[in-house]
Scaffold this motif. Structure first.
Motif, PDB file in Angstrom:
ATOM      1  N   LYS A   1       0.810  -1.218   0.000  1.00  0.00           N
ATOM      2  CA  LYS A   1       0.000   0.000   0.000  1.00  0.00           C
ATOM      3  C   LYS A   1       0.845   1.270   0.000  1.00  0.00           C
ATOM      4  N   ARG A   2       2.105   1.140   0.362  1.00  0.00           N
ATOM      5  CA  ARG A   2       2.980   2.305   0.408  1.00  0.00           C
ATOM      6  C   ARG A   2       3.126   2.858  -1.004  1.00  0.00           C
ATOM      7  N   GLN A   3       2.911   4.125  -1.155  1.00  0.00           N
ATOM      8  CA  GLN A   3       2.893   4.718  -2.485  1.00  0.00           C
ATOM      9  C   GLN A   3       4.020   5.727  -2.671  1.00  0.00           C
ATOM     10  N   SER A   4       4.981   5.742  -1.805  1.00  0.00           N
ATOM     11  CA  SER A   4       6.044   6.737  -1.908  1.00  0.00           C
ATOM     12  C   SER A   4       6.835   6.593  -3.199  1.00  0.00           C
ATOM     13  N   VAL A   5       7.081   5.368  -3.650  1.00  0.00           N
ATOM     14  CA  VAL A   5       7.833   5.157  -4.893  1.00  0.00           C
ATOM     15  C   VAL A   5       7.011   5.655  -6.075  1.00  0.00           C
ATOM     16  N   GLU A   6       5.700   5.350  -6.064  1.00  0.00           N
ATOM     17  CA  GLU A   6       4.844   5.812  -7.150  1.00  0.00           C
ATOM     18  C   GLU A   6       4.817   7.339  -7.226  1.00  0.00           C
ATOM     19  N   CYS A   7       4.766   7.993  -6.059  1.00  0.00           N
ATOM     20  CA  CYS A   7       4.783   9.463  -6.030  1.00  0.00           C
ATOM     21  C   CYS A   7       6.094  10.003  -6.587  1.00  0.00           C
ATOM     22  N   GLU A   8       7.198   9.365  -6.224  1.00  0.00           N
ATOM     23  CA  GLU A   8       8.497   9.813  -6.732  1.00  0.00           C
ATOM     24  C   GLU A   8       8.589   9.599  -8.239  1.00  0.00           C
ATOM     25  N   ILE A   9       8.046   8.490  -8.735  1.00  0.00           N
ATOM     26  CA  ILE A   9       8.044   8.240 -10.179  1.00  0.00           C
ATOM     27  C   ILE A   9       7.244   9.325 -10.892  1.00  0.00           C
ATOM     28  N   GLU A  10       6.088   9.677 -10.342  1.00  0.00           N
ATOM     29  CA  GLU A  10       5.252  10.713 -10.968  1.00  0.00           C
ATOM     30  C   GLU A  10       5.978  12.057 -10.994  1.00  0.00           C
ATOM     31  N   GLN A  11       6.639  12.409  -9.897  1.00  0.00           N
ATOM     32  CA  GLN A  11       7.397  13.665  -9.851  1.00  0.00           C
ATOM     33  C   GLN A  11       8.552  13.643 -10.845  1.00  0.00           C
ATOM     34  N   LEU A  12       9.204  12.500 -10.979  1.00  0.00           N
ATOM     35  CA  LEU A  12      10.315  12.362 -11.912  1.00  0.00           C
ATOM     36  C   LEU A  12       9.831  12.490 -13.356  1.00  0.00           C
ATOM     37  N   ARG A  13       8.682  11.923 -13.669  1.00  0.00           N
ATOM     38  CA  ARG A  13       8.121  12.051 -15.024  1.00  0.00           C
ATOM     39  C   ARG A  13       7.784  13.498 -15.335  1.00  0.00           C
ATOM     40  N   GLN A  14       7.244  14.209 -14.354  1.00  0.00           N
ATOM     41  CA  GLN A  14       6.954  15.635 -14.555  1.00  0.00           C
ATOM     42  C   GLN A  14       8.242  16.421 -14.800  1.00  0.00           C
ATOM     43  N   GLU A  15       9.289  16.084 -14.048  1.00  0.00           N
ATOM     44  CA  GLU A  15      10.591  16.737 -14.231  1.00  0.00           C
ATOM     45  C   GLU A  15      11.146  16.445 -15.626  1.00  0.00           C
ATOM     46  N   ILE A  16      11.014  15.213 -16.092  1.00  0.00           N
ATOM     47  CA  ILE A  16      11.495  14.843 -17.431  1.00  0.00           C
ATOM     48  C   ILE A  16      10.714  15.623 -18.485  1.00  0.00           C
ATOM     49  N   ASN A  17       9.402  15.739 -18.342  1.00  0.00           N
ATOM     50  CA  ASN A  17       8.600  16.522 -19.298  1.00  0.00           C
ATOM     51  C   ASN A  17       9.031  17.989 -19.316  1.00  0.00           C
ATOM     52  N   ARG A  18       9.293  18.541 -18.148  1.00  0.00           N
ATOM     53  CA  ARG A  18       9.747  19.928 -18.063  1.00  0.00           C
ATOM     54  C   ARG A  18      11.091  20.105 -18.761  1.00  0.00           C
ATOM     55  N   LEU A  19      12.016  19.135 -18.522  1.00  0.00           N
ATOM     56  CA  LEU A  19      13.333  19.205 -19.168  1.00  0.00           C
ATOM     57  C   LEU A  19      13.213  19.058 -20.687  1.00  0.00           C
ATOM     58  N   LEU A  20      12.325  18.196 -21.167  1.00  0.00           N
ATOM     59  CA  LEU A  20      12.136  18.037 -22.622  1.00  0.00           C
ATOM     60  C   LEU A  20      11.582  19.312 -23.243  1.00  0.00           C
ATOM     61  N   ASP A  21      10.630  19.937 -22.558  1.00  0.00           N
ATOM     62  CA  ASP A  21      10.107  21.220 -23.059  1.00  0.00           C
ATOM     63  C   ASP A  21      11.207  22.258 -23.116  1.00  0.00           C
ATOM     64  N   MET A  22      12.061  22.305 -22.082  1.00  0.00           N
ATOM     65  CA  MET A  22      13.165  23.260 -22.037  1.00  0.00           C
ATOM     66  C   MET A  22      14.130  22.995 -23.191  1.00  0.00           C
ATOM     67  N   ARG A  23      14.403  21.732 -23.457  1.00  0.00           N
ATOM     68  CA  ARG A  23      15.334  21.363 -24.537  1.00  0.00           C
ATOM     69  C   ARG A  23      14.767  21.766 -25.889  1.00  0.00           C
ATOM     70  N   ASN A  24      13.466  21.547 -26.107  1.00  0.00           N
ATOM     71  CA  ASN A  24      12.845  21.886 -27.381  1.00  0.00           C
ATOM     72  C   ASN A  24      12.806  23.388 -27.632  1.00  0.00           C
ATOM     73  N   ARG A  25      12.695  24.187 -26.596  1.00  0.00           N
ATOM     74  CA  ARG A  25      12.637  25.645 -26.753  1.00  0.00           C
ATOM     75  C   ARG A  25      14.018  26.277 -26.889  1.00  0.00           C
ATOM     76  N   SER A  26      15.035  25.621 -26.394  1.00  0.00           N
ATOM     77  CA  SER A  26      16.369  26.231 -26.351  1.00  0.00           C
ATOM     78  C   SER A  26      17.065  26.174 -27.703  1.00  0.00           C
ATOM     79  N   GLN A  27      17.836  27.225 -27.991  1.00  0.00           N
ATOM     80  CA  GLN A  27      18.638  27.319 -29.202  1.00  0.00           C
ATOM     81  C   GLN A  27      20.134  27.219 -28.895  1.00  0.00           C
ATOM     82  N   GLN A  28      20.496  27.291 -27.626  1.00  0.00           N
ATOM     83  CA  GLN A  28      21.906  27.331 -27.229  1.00  0.00           C
ATOM     84  C   GLN A  28      22.424  25.913 -26.968  1.00  0.00           C
ATOM     85  N   GLU A  29      23.583  25.628 -27.531  1.00  0.00           N
ATOM     86  CA  GLU A  29      24.209  24.301 -27.385  1.00  0.00           C
ATOM     87  C   GLU A  29      24.528  23.975 -25.923  1.00  0.00           C
ATOM     88  N   ALA A  30      25.018  24.951 -25.175  1.00  0.00           N
ATOM     89  CA  ALA A  30      25.403  24.717 -23.774  1.00  0.00           C
ATOM     90  C   ALA A  30      24.188  24.312 -22.934  1.00  0.00           C
TER      91      ALA A  30
END
Length: 195
Positions: free
Chosen positions: A145-174
């Motif tokens: 019943k412990r859902q801490s791992v599921e919560c962390e997975i959901e937060q990590l997926r949101q972070e990955i989506n945010r990073l992908l959006d940032m990558r798609n908008r960026s023009q700078q190589e660095a």
């Protein structure tokens, strides 16, 4: 059957309310065992159990709120004193290692909350595991019943989506390189969590 020579408590702890401590003190005196209480600073107490032959066990108790946290590390030889300390340890759901010492071997019992979690036989030639606690149905349900791992997975997926959006908008190589590194780290973490 082998005769036990001594019992040893290693970093044992237990907790009890003030009422339970007083109840223990009322029943601690027998024809073989007596006790005395030393009051130390900051609400701490030391209870000394003494056997008629002179052997003593010192139990330190520290008050935290309404609970007394007891600690015990000692070696006990007298059978009456062994019995008194054993009852105290079991009654108040002790945690720690209890060594039952015999002539040619030592049986190590590891307790957690008054329950045996592991038993090992220690001989001069080595150590052998005798018993190890398996999870009970209630413990398995709690883990399930412990859902801490599921919560962390959901937060990590949101972070990955945010990073992908940032990558798609960026023009700078660095910036793209830094985002790719963070995405790689997040992907590894996500893989581990989902496994």
């Amino acid at each position: 059957m082998a005769q036990r020579l001594a019992m040893e408590y290693v970093n044992a702890t237990m907790q009890m309310t003030e009422f339970q401590l007083n109840q223990f003190l009322l029943t601690a005196d027998t024809s073989y065992i007596s006790h005395r209480v030393k009051v130390l600073g900051a609400g701490e107490q030391e209870i000394v159990l003494e056997e008629a032959g002179g052997e003593e066990v010192h139990l330190s108790f520290e008050r935290k709120g309404g609970i007394y946290m007891g600690s015990l590390s000692c070696r006990v030889v007298n059978p009456h004193l062994i019995n008194a300390v054993r009852k105290l340890f079991f009654m108040y759901k002790g945690t720690g290692t209890v060594n039952r010492i015999y002539k040619d071997l030592t049986m190590m019992y590891y307790y957690e909350g008054g329950s045996v979690r592991r038993i090992s036989e220690v001989r001069p030639g080595g150590t052998k595991l005798i018993y190890q606690h398996k999870y009970s149905v209630a413990e398995m349900l709690a883990v399930y019943k412990r859902q801490s791992v599921e919560c962390e997975i959901e937060q990590l997926r949101q972070e990955i989506n945010r990073l992908l959006d940032m990558r798609n908008r960026s023009q700078q190589e660095a910036v793209i390189k830094e985002v790719d590194e963070r995405l790689a780290e997040a992907a590894v973490r996500l893989f581990r969590l989902e496994a």
